[in-house]
Design a protein around this motif. Sequence first.
Motif, PDB file in Angstrom:
ATOM      1  N   HIS A 129       0.835  -1.201   0.000  1.00  0.00           N
ATOM      2  CA  HIS A 129       0.000   0.000   0.000  1.00  0.00           C
ATOM      3  C   HIS A 129       0.873   1.256   0.000  1.00  0.00           C
ATOM      4  CE1 HIS A 129      -3.195   2.817   1.128  1.00  0.00           C
ATOM      5  NE2 HIS A 129      -2.432   3.214   2.127  1.00  0.00           N
ATOM      6  N   LYS A 130       1.854   1.319   0.909  1.00  0.00           N
ATOM      7  CA  LYS A 130       2.719   2.497   0.995  1.00  0.00           C
ATOM      8  C   LYS A 130       3.582   2.644  -0.255  1.00  0.00           C
ATOM      9  CE  LYS A 130       3.205   4.859   4.006  1.00  0.00           C
ATOM     10  NZ  LYS A 130       2.565   6.177   4.267  1.00  0.00           N
ATOM     11  N   THR A 131       4.080   1.540  -0.764  1.00  0.00           N
ATOM     12  CA  THR A 131       4.907   1.586  -1.974  1.00  0.00           C
ATOM     13  C   THR A 131       4.103   2.104  -3.160  1.00  0.00           C
ATOM     14  OG1 THR A 131       6.281  -0.248  -1.175  1.00  0.00           O
ATOM     15  CG2 THR A 131       6.350   0.221  -3.535  1.00  0.00           C
ATOM     16  N   ALA A 132       2.860   1.623  -3.302  1.00  0.00           N
ATOM     17  CA  ALA A 132       2.015   2.060  -4.416  1.00  0.00           C
ATOM     18  C   ALA A 132       1.674   3.542  -4.295  1.00  0.00           C
ATOM     19  CB  ALA A 132       0.738   1.220  -4.457  1.00  0.00           C
ATOM     20  N   LEU A 133       1.416   4.007  -3.071  1.00  0.00           N
ATOM     21  CA  LEU A 133       1.110   5.425  -2.883  1.00  0.00           C
ATOM     22  C   LEU A 133       2.276   6.308  -3.319  1.00  0.00           C
ATOM     23  CD1 LEU A 133      -0.720   5.663   0.575  1.00  0.00           C
ATOM     24  CD2 LEU A 133      -1.697   6.026  -1.693  1.00  0.00           C
ATOM     25  N   GLU A 134       3.498   5.928  -2.946  1.00  0.00           N
ATOM     26  CA  GLU A 134       4.661   6.735  -3.300  1.00  0.00           C
ATOM     27  C   GLU A 134       4.913   6.708  -4.805  1.00  0.00           C
ATOM     28  OE1 GLU A 134       7.966   9.158  -3.275  1.00  0.00           O
ATOM     29  OE2 GLU A 134       6.415   8.882  -1.745  1.00  0.00           O
ATOM     30  N   GLU A 135       4.635   5.578  -5.444  1.00  0.00           N
ATOM     31  CA  GLU A 135       4.898   5.468  -6.882  1.00  0.00           C
ATOM     32  C   GLU A 135       3.830   6.160  -7.722  1.00  0.00           C
ATOM     33  OE1 GLU A 135       5.459   1.311  -7.590  1.00  0.00           O
ATOM     34  OE2 GLU A 135       7.502   1.312  -6.767  1.00  0.00           O
ATOM     35  N   THR A 136       2.580   6.154  -7.238  1.00  0.00           N
ATOM     36  CA  THR A 136       1.510   6.795  -8.016  1.00  0.00           C
ATOM     37  C   THR A 136       1.392   8.280  -7.709  1.00  0.00           C
ATOM     38  OG1 THR A 136      -0.116   6.145  -6.333  1.00  0.00           O
ATOM     39  CG2 THR A 136       0.198   4.655  -8.210  1.00  0.00           C
ATOM     40  N   ALA A 137       1.772   8.680  -6.483  1.00  0.00           N
ATOM     41  CA  ALA A 137       1.713  10.092  -6.099  1.00  0.00           C
ATOM     42  C   ALA A 137       2.987  10.439  -5.344  1.00  0.00           C
ATOM     43  CB  ALA A 137       0.480  10.363  -5.238  1.00  0.00           C
ATOM     44  N   PRO A 138       4.111  10.574  -6.049  1.00  0.00           N
ATOM     45  CA  PRO A 138       5.400  10.836  -5.386  1.00  0.00           C
ATOM     46  C   PRO A 138       5.351  12.086  -4.519  1.00  0.00           C
ATOM     47  CG  PRO A 138       5.701  10.326  -7.729  1.00  0.00           C
ATOM     48  CD  PRO A 138       4.232  10.511  -7.514  1.00  0.00           C
ATOM     49  N   SER A 139       6.142  12.060  -3.454  1.00  0.00           N
ATOM     50  CA  SER A 139       6.161  13.183  -2.520  1.00  0.00           C
ATOM     51  C   SER A 139       6.771  14.430  -3.133  1.00  0.00           C
ATOM     52  CB  SER A 139       6.952  12.792  -1.269  1.00  0.00           C
ATOM     53  OG  SER A 139       8.277  12.408  -1.612  1.00  0.00           O
ATOM     54  N   GLY A 140       7.547  14.277  -4.212  1.00  0.00           N
ATOM     55  CA  GLY A 140       8.150  15.426  -4.881  1.00  0.00           C
ATOM     56  C   GLY A 140       9.509  15.801  -4.341  1.00  0.00           C
ATOM     57  N   ASP A 141       9.941  15.158  -3.271  1.00  0.00           N
ATOM     58  CA  ASP A 141      11.262  15.416  -2.696  1.00  0.00           C
ATOM     59  C   ASP A 141      12.092  14.151  -2.853  1.00  0.00           C
ATOM     60  OD1 ASP A 141      13.505  15.933  -1.197  1.00  0.00           O
ATOM     61  OD2 ASP A 141      12.430  16.840   0.465  1.00  0.00           O
ATOM     62  N   GLY A 142      12.971  14.144  -3.856  1.00  0.00           N
ATOM     63  CA  GLY A 142      13.762  12.958  -4.126  1.00  0.00           C
ATOM     64  C   GLY A 142      14.685  12.584  -2.997  1.00  0.00           C
ATOM     65  N   ASP A 143      15.119  13.571  -2.211  1.00  0.00           N
ATOM     66  CA  ASP A 143      16.012  13.301  -1.093  1.00  0.00           C
ATOM     67  C   ASP A 143      15.265  12.806   0.140  1.00  0.00           C
ATOM     68  OD1 ASP A 143      18.259  14.070  -2.552  1.00  0.00           O
ATOM     69  OD2 ASP A 143      18.006  16.183  -1.977  1.00  0.00           O
ATOM     70  N   CYS A 144      13.971  13.081   0.210  1.00  0.00           N
ATOM     71  CA  CYS A 144      13.193  12.687   1.387  1.00  0.00           C
ATOM     72  C   CYS A 144      11.796  12.230   0.960  1.00  0.00           C
ATOM     73  CB  CYS A 144      13.098  13.843   2.382  1.00  0.00           C
ATOM     74  SG  CYS A 144      12.388  13.376   3.983  1.00  0.00           S
ATOM     75  N   PRO A 145      11.711  11.077   0.284  1.00  0.00           N
ATOM     76  CA  PRO A 145      10.400  10.585  -0.144  1.00  0.00           C
ATOM     77  C   PRO A 145       9.572  10.137   1.056  1.00  0.00           C
ATOM     78  CG  PRO A 145      12.071   8.919  -0.518  1.00  0.00           C
ATOM     79  CD  PRO A 145      12.800  10.153  -0.071  1.00  0.00           C
ATOM     80  N   SER A 146       8.272  10.031   0.852  1.00  0.00           N
ATOM     81  CA  SER A 146       7.408   9.609   1.947  1.00  0.00           C
ATOM     82  C   SER A 146       7.538   8.116   2.232  1.00  0.00           C
ATOM     83  CB  SER A 146       5.949   9.945   1.625  1.00  0.00           C
ATOM     84  OG  SER A 146       5.525   9.245   0.461  1.00  0.00           O
TER      85      SER A 146
END
Length: 230
Positions: free
Chosen positions: A103-120
Amino acid sequence: MDHQRAGDMGQAWGRVTGWLEQHGPDVLAALGGPGSRTALYEAELRMGLRLPRQMRQWLLANDLDAGRQPHSGSGLVALGCPGVVPGGGLLLGLVDIERVYFHKTALEETAPSGDGDCPSWRRAWVPILSERDGAYGKFVDTSTGAVGSWSEGSFPEVSEYVSLSAFFQDVADQLEGAPWGDRSGPGGARRLAPRPEDEPVRLWARANGYLVNDRGRVPAAVREAYEASR
């Protein structure tokens, strides 16, 4: 070193289960029996990673999902065990670990946090504790063995504890009545007490709909919004 870490894990988890045996037998029973090496291996294959030694040892000692499957229509955390960690949240077995992980992996891949250095979320993070809806929880970083936490609306805390055994030592300390906080010596927690100057920011953030952790770093965006409101 690996044998020393494995021993630390057994001692830390033994303190938790020993306390539950005397004070929370129903919770201890809900943790279930030993886990399965085959189930661990198959879960690792599905997630595409290798679990750290301490996490494998913990799940082999007690896998609360062993032989159980979630009911249809159940929430994200379907089989989690409450009552173990005083700070709240449900301790996860393999079934829920995989459910929350994907679930968390899919959320980050479909709606990235926008901060490559500190992803959600990172693929190397494996959840061990979660609220039922997955909005808050703790994870083990499989690349380092450290324990961190996530909370929706805040940046993840990537290294609250240096290891899973350090996390469970702190859980045992609180169950036994000792204060949480920094621990000294090898494997101790690197959990920092809240800074007094951050408390007004946290209070303002919660009053204005932001989600922030009780400890650790206040996200820069929240701090900037707080400063702009003054």
